[in-house]
Design a protein around this motif. Sequence first.
Motif, PDB file in Angstrom:
ATOM      1  N   ASP A  67       0.827  -1.214   0.000  1.00  0.00           N
ATOM      2  CA  ASP A  67       0.000   0.000   0.000  1.00  0.00           C
ATOM      3  C   ASP A  67       0.857   1.259   0.000  1.00  0.00           C
ATOM      4  O   ASP A  67       0.358   2.360   0.222  1.00  0.00           O
ATOM      5  CB  ASP A  67      -0.924   0.002   1.230  1.00  0.00           C
ATOM      6  N   LYS A 127      -5.532  -1.660  -0.012  1.00  0.00           N
ATOM      7  CA  LYS A 127      -5.655  -0.232   0.283  1.00  0.00           C
ATOM      8  C   LYS A 127      -7.125   0.177   0.343  1.00  0.00           C
ATOM      9  O   LYS A 127      -7.510   1.021   1.152  1.00  0.00           O
ATOM     10  CB  LYS A 127      -4.917   0.576  -0.793  1.00  0.00           C
ATOM     11  N   ASP A 128      -7.943  -0.440  -0.517  1.00  0.00           N
ATOM     12  CA  ASP A 128      -9.368  -0.092  -0.532  1.00  0.00           C
ATOM     13  C   ASP A 128     -10.182  -0.933   0.440  1.00  0.00           C
ATOM     14  O   ASP A 128     -11.030  -0.422   1.149  1.00  0.00           O
ATOM     15  CB  ASP A 128      -9.955  -0.292  -1.942  1.00  0.00           C
ATOM     16  N   GLY A 130      -9.017  -3.322   2.862  1.00  0.00           N
ATOM     17  CA  GLY A 130      -8.473  -3.648   4.178  1.00  0.00           C
ATOM     18  C   GLY A 130      -8.400  -5.138   4.491  1.00  0.00           C
ATOM     19  O   GLY A 130      -8.210  -5.522   5.653  1.00  0.00           O
ATOM     20  N   ASP A 153      -9.588  -1.918  10.130  1.00  0.00           N
ATOM     21  CA  ASP A 153     -10.405  -0.717  10.273  1.00  0.00           C
ATOM     22  C   ASP A 153      -9.529   0.476   9.885  1.00  0.00           C
ATOM     23  O   ASP A 153      -8.446   0.662  10.455  1.00  0.00           O
ATOM     24  CB  ASP A 153     -10.853  -0.627  11.744  1.00  0.00           C
ATOM     25  N   LYS A 154      -9.992   1.279   8.921  1.00  0.00           N
ATOM     26  CA  LYS A 154      -9.145   2.375   8.415  1.00  0.00           C
ATOM     27  C   LYS A 154      -8.728   3.338   9.526  1.00  0.00           C
ATOM     28  O   LYS A 154      -7.686   3.985   9.447  1.00  0.00           O
ATOM     29  CB  LYS A 154      -9.879   3.135   7.305  1.00  0.00           C
ATOM     30  N   PRO A 157      -5.020   1.713  11.431  1.00  0.00           N
ATOM     31  CA  PRO A 157      -4.298   0.984  10.376  1.00  0.00           C
ATOM     32  C   PRO A 157      -3.221   0.041  10.880  1.00  0.00           C
ATOM     33  O   PRO A 157      -2.854  -0.888  10.177  1.00  0.00           O
ATOM     34  CB  PRO A 157      -3.683   2.109   9.531  1.00  0.00           C
TER      35      PRO A 157
END
Lengths: 475, 147
Positions: A67, A127-128, A130, A153-154, A157
């Motif tokens: 990423d 990256k989109d 997770g 969970d964005k 990270p």
Amino acid sequence: MRGSKALLFAAAAMPLVAVMPAWGQTIPKKPEEVARPGGKLPGNPKLALVKVADGLNDPTGVSVAGDGSGRIFAVERVGRVKVITPDGKILPEPFLDLTKTNPLGSEVQTGFVEQGLWSIAFHPKFKDNGYVFVHYASLPFNGASIVARYTVDKASPNQITKDQANKSVKVIMNVPQPYYNHYGGRIAFGPDGMLYIGRGDGGWEGDPLNAGQRLDTLLAKLLRINVDTADDVAYAIPKDNPFARADYPQMMSLFGITEEGFSRIKIGARPETWAYGLRNPYMFHFDPKSGDLFIADVGQNHWEEINYQPRSSKGGENYGWNLNMGTKCHPMKGANDTCPQVGVLPIAEYPHQEPYPGAPKLTQGWGCSAQGLGVANYGGMDKAYLVGDWCSGRVWGIEWDKGASKWQMQELMQAPFQFTAGATDEKGYVLAVNCYCFYLEDKGPVANPPGALWRLLPANEVAPGMETAKVKLPN
Amino acid sequence: MRVVCVLASAVILACAASVSAQELTFRSIIDKSPLDVTPKPGEVVTDAVNAFRRTGQNPYTGKADAVAQGKKLYIEYCESCHMSDGSGRMGPSLIEDYHVYEEIKTDAGLFEIVFGGGFGAMQPFSKRLSQDEILKVMAYVRTLMKP
């Protein structure tokens, strides 16, 4: 399959040889064509092992997210994944801690040194979405190997908390394990977006279940599955898997079918199979540049083998276990055994200290367990597969020599420790981890002296201040 | 000790004391760099260790008690690779005339490889054992070796 197809092709294409590109790698068809220690890589690379981070408990795997974050993820056998920041700091809180997700104790079985958490793989679209995938020996399922997906969970990270883990977990695969060894371990996405799973023969020794040559078991295989399915579907079989339709419900026709057509019917064949006849493919790696695949298949008492598939492979390769190990016969009885050569030959092989029962012990060029580290395209190397040995600490490079039109295998260094695993980082450098966890001296997954994470740099790229391992370079 | 001395070179007296004690420098069998024999936190430096550091001779050689303790350690830490009789499996034989490292004929050399490690699976046992334990295991290894 691949062998016979390649042979046919070679025969038909004879007059064209002159116009075929001379640099094309071929897969050996005769034992003499298989590379062994003592060769020379075309670029004669000079490497150093530079320490990235120290203080990992029995590291068994390493991976990057792809990423662009520069983070490295080290897998600890006990069941934890640690984040190593680009400046070499190990974050104190694990990225994922499978010793904590199950309220009744650890999720991971670590009783034997080959058991534990082996691998983490990041979804190509990590990256989109997770998504991360892990492969481990399960305690609740009595040592079965489990592939499971977790979602990052964005907002957090660097840590999948216990809550997030339990909320997001999706079990992809659960393969019962008959014995406590030969699990395989690494999982990785191929250039085709499919998840590949290295699965060992299930253990004991000698493959007592004949898993290698049987198509009705997931053991002793490289598996290939499609994980991009609805959440209530564990995974899908890629339509182009070699045995995808080998045991498909169909009407029986006896006439108008070629013998080749009949031979494709294989009742009981597991459609997840990509390649078979593997003993313990603990490590395998795709070349980030070409997408070609290398498999380091851990051998038994006498030889280790390294296999290769070009990206164009259609799968279905039989690598010969338990009838052959490398180019040798199994079971091996002496120096001059003869036996049929089954399936596809490796591109390289190397001996243990005793290359055959009762052989005088080798003092050089030996190992005991091939741990593939990654494919290198730097420092004079062009698609060189680097393999570290678990006993002798040797690092071998295996590369196609265009000039000589054959595979070469060269000892690049000998390190003062045992390699367990490797992977390429986001810049394409090969990373490796080491562990002080040899069978009988193993004191449990958190009680051995800690291992470290290393990067294989060209010797002339070692900057002042970098800590390097004391390695022996070949003369 | 030497490392400590260099680091603390401001403390000239301490350095002098260490030098006058005539401690030997032990070196990595791999690249001959000096080994750091600073005791681990909590490690007791026994008389045997002190004597060994000065003379390079293992005071435990031939001492029944120490050999018996060394045997226990050998079974726990060495046997898996060198076998119970020292004939070798994953690690080389310790009892043949052939040695990977001729240095191991001397106690100092034997200490250097066991304490500092060799290549591959021959890890530095400084990570697992005290120096006193290493001397004991060495005393046991000597009983396996051919005279």
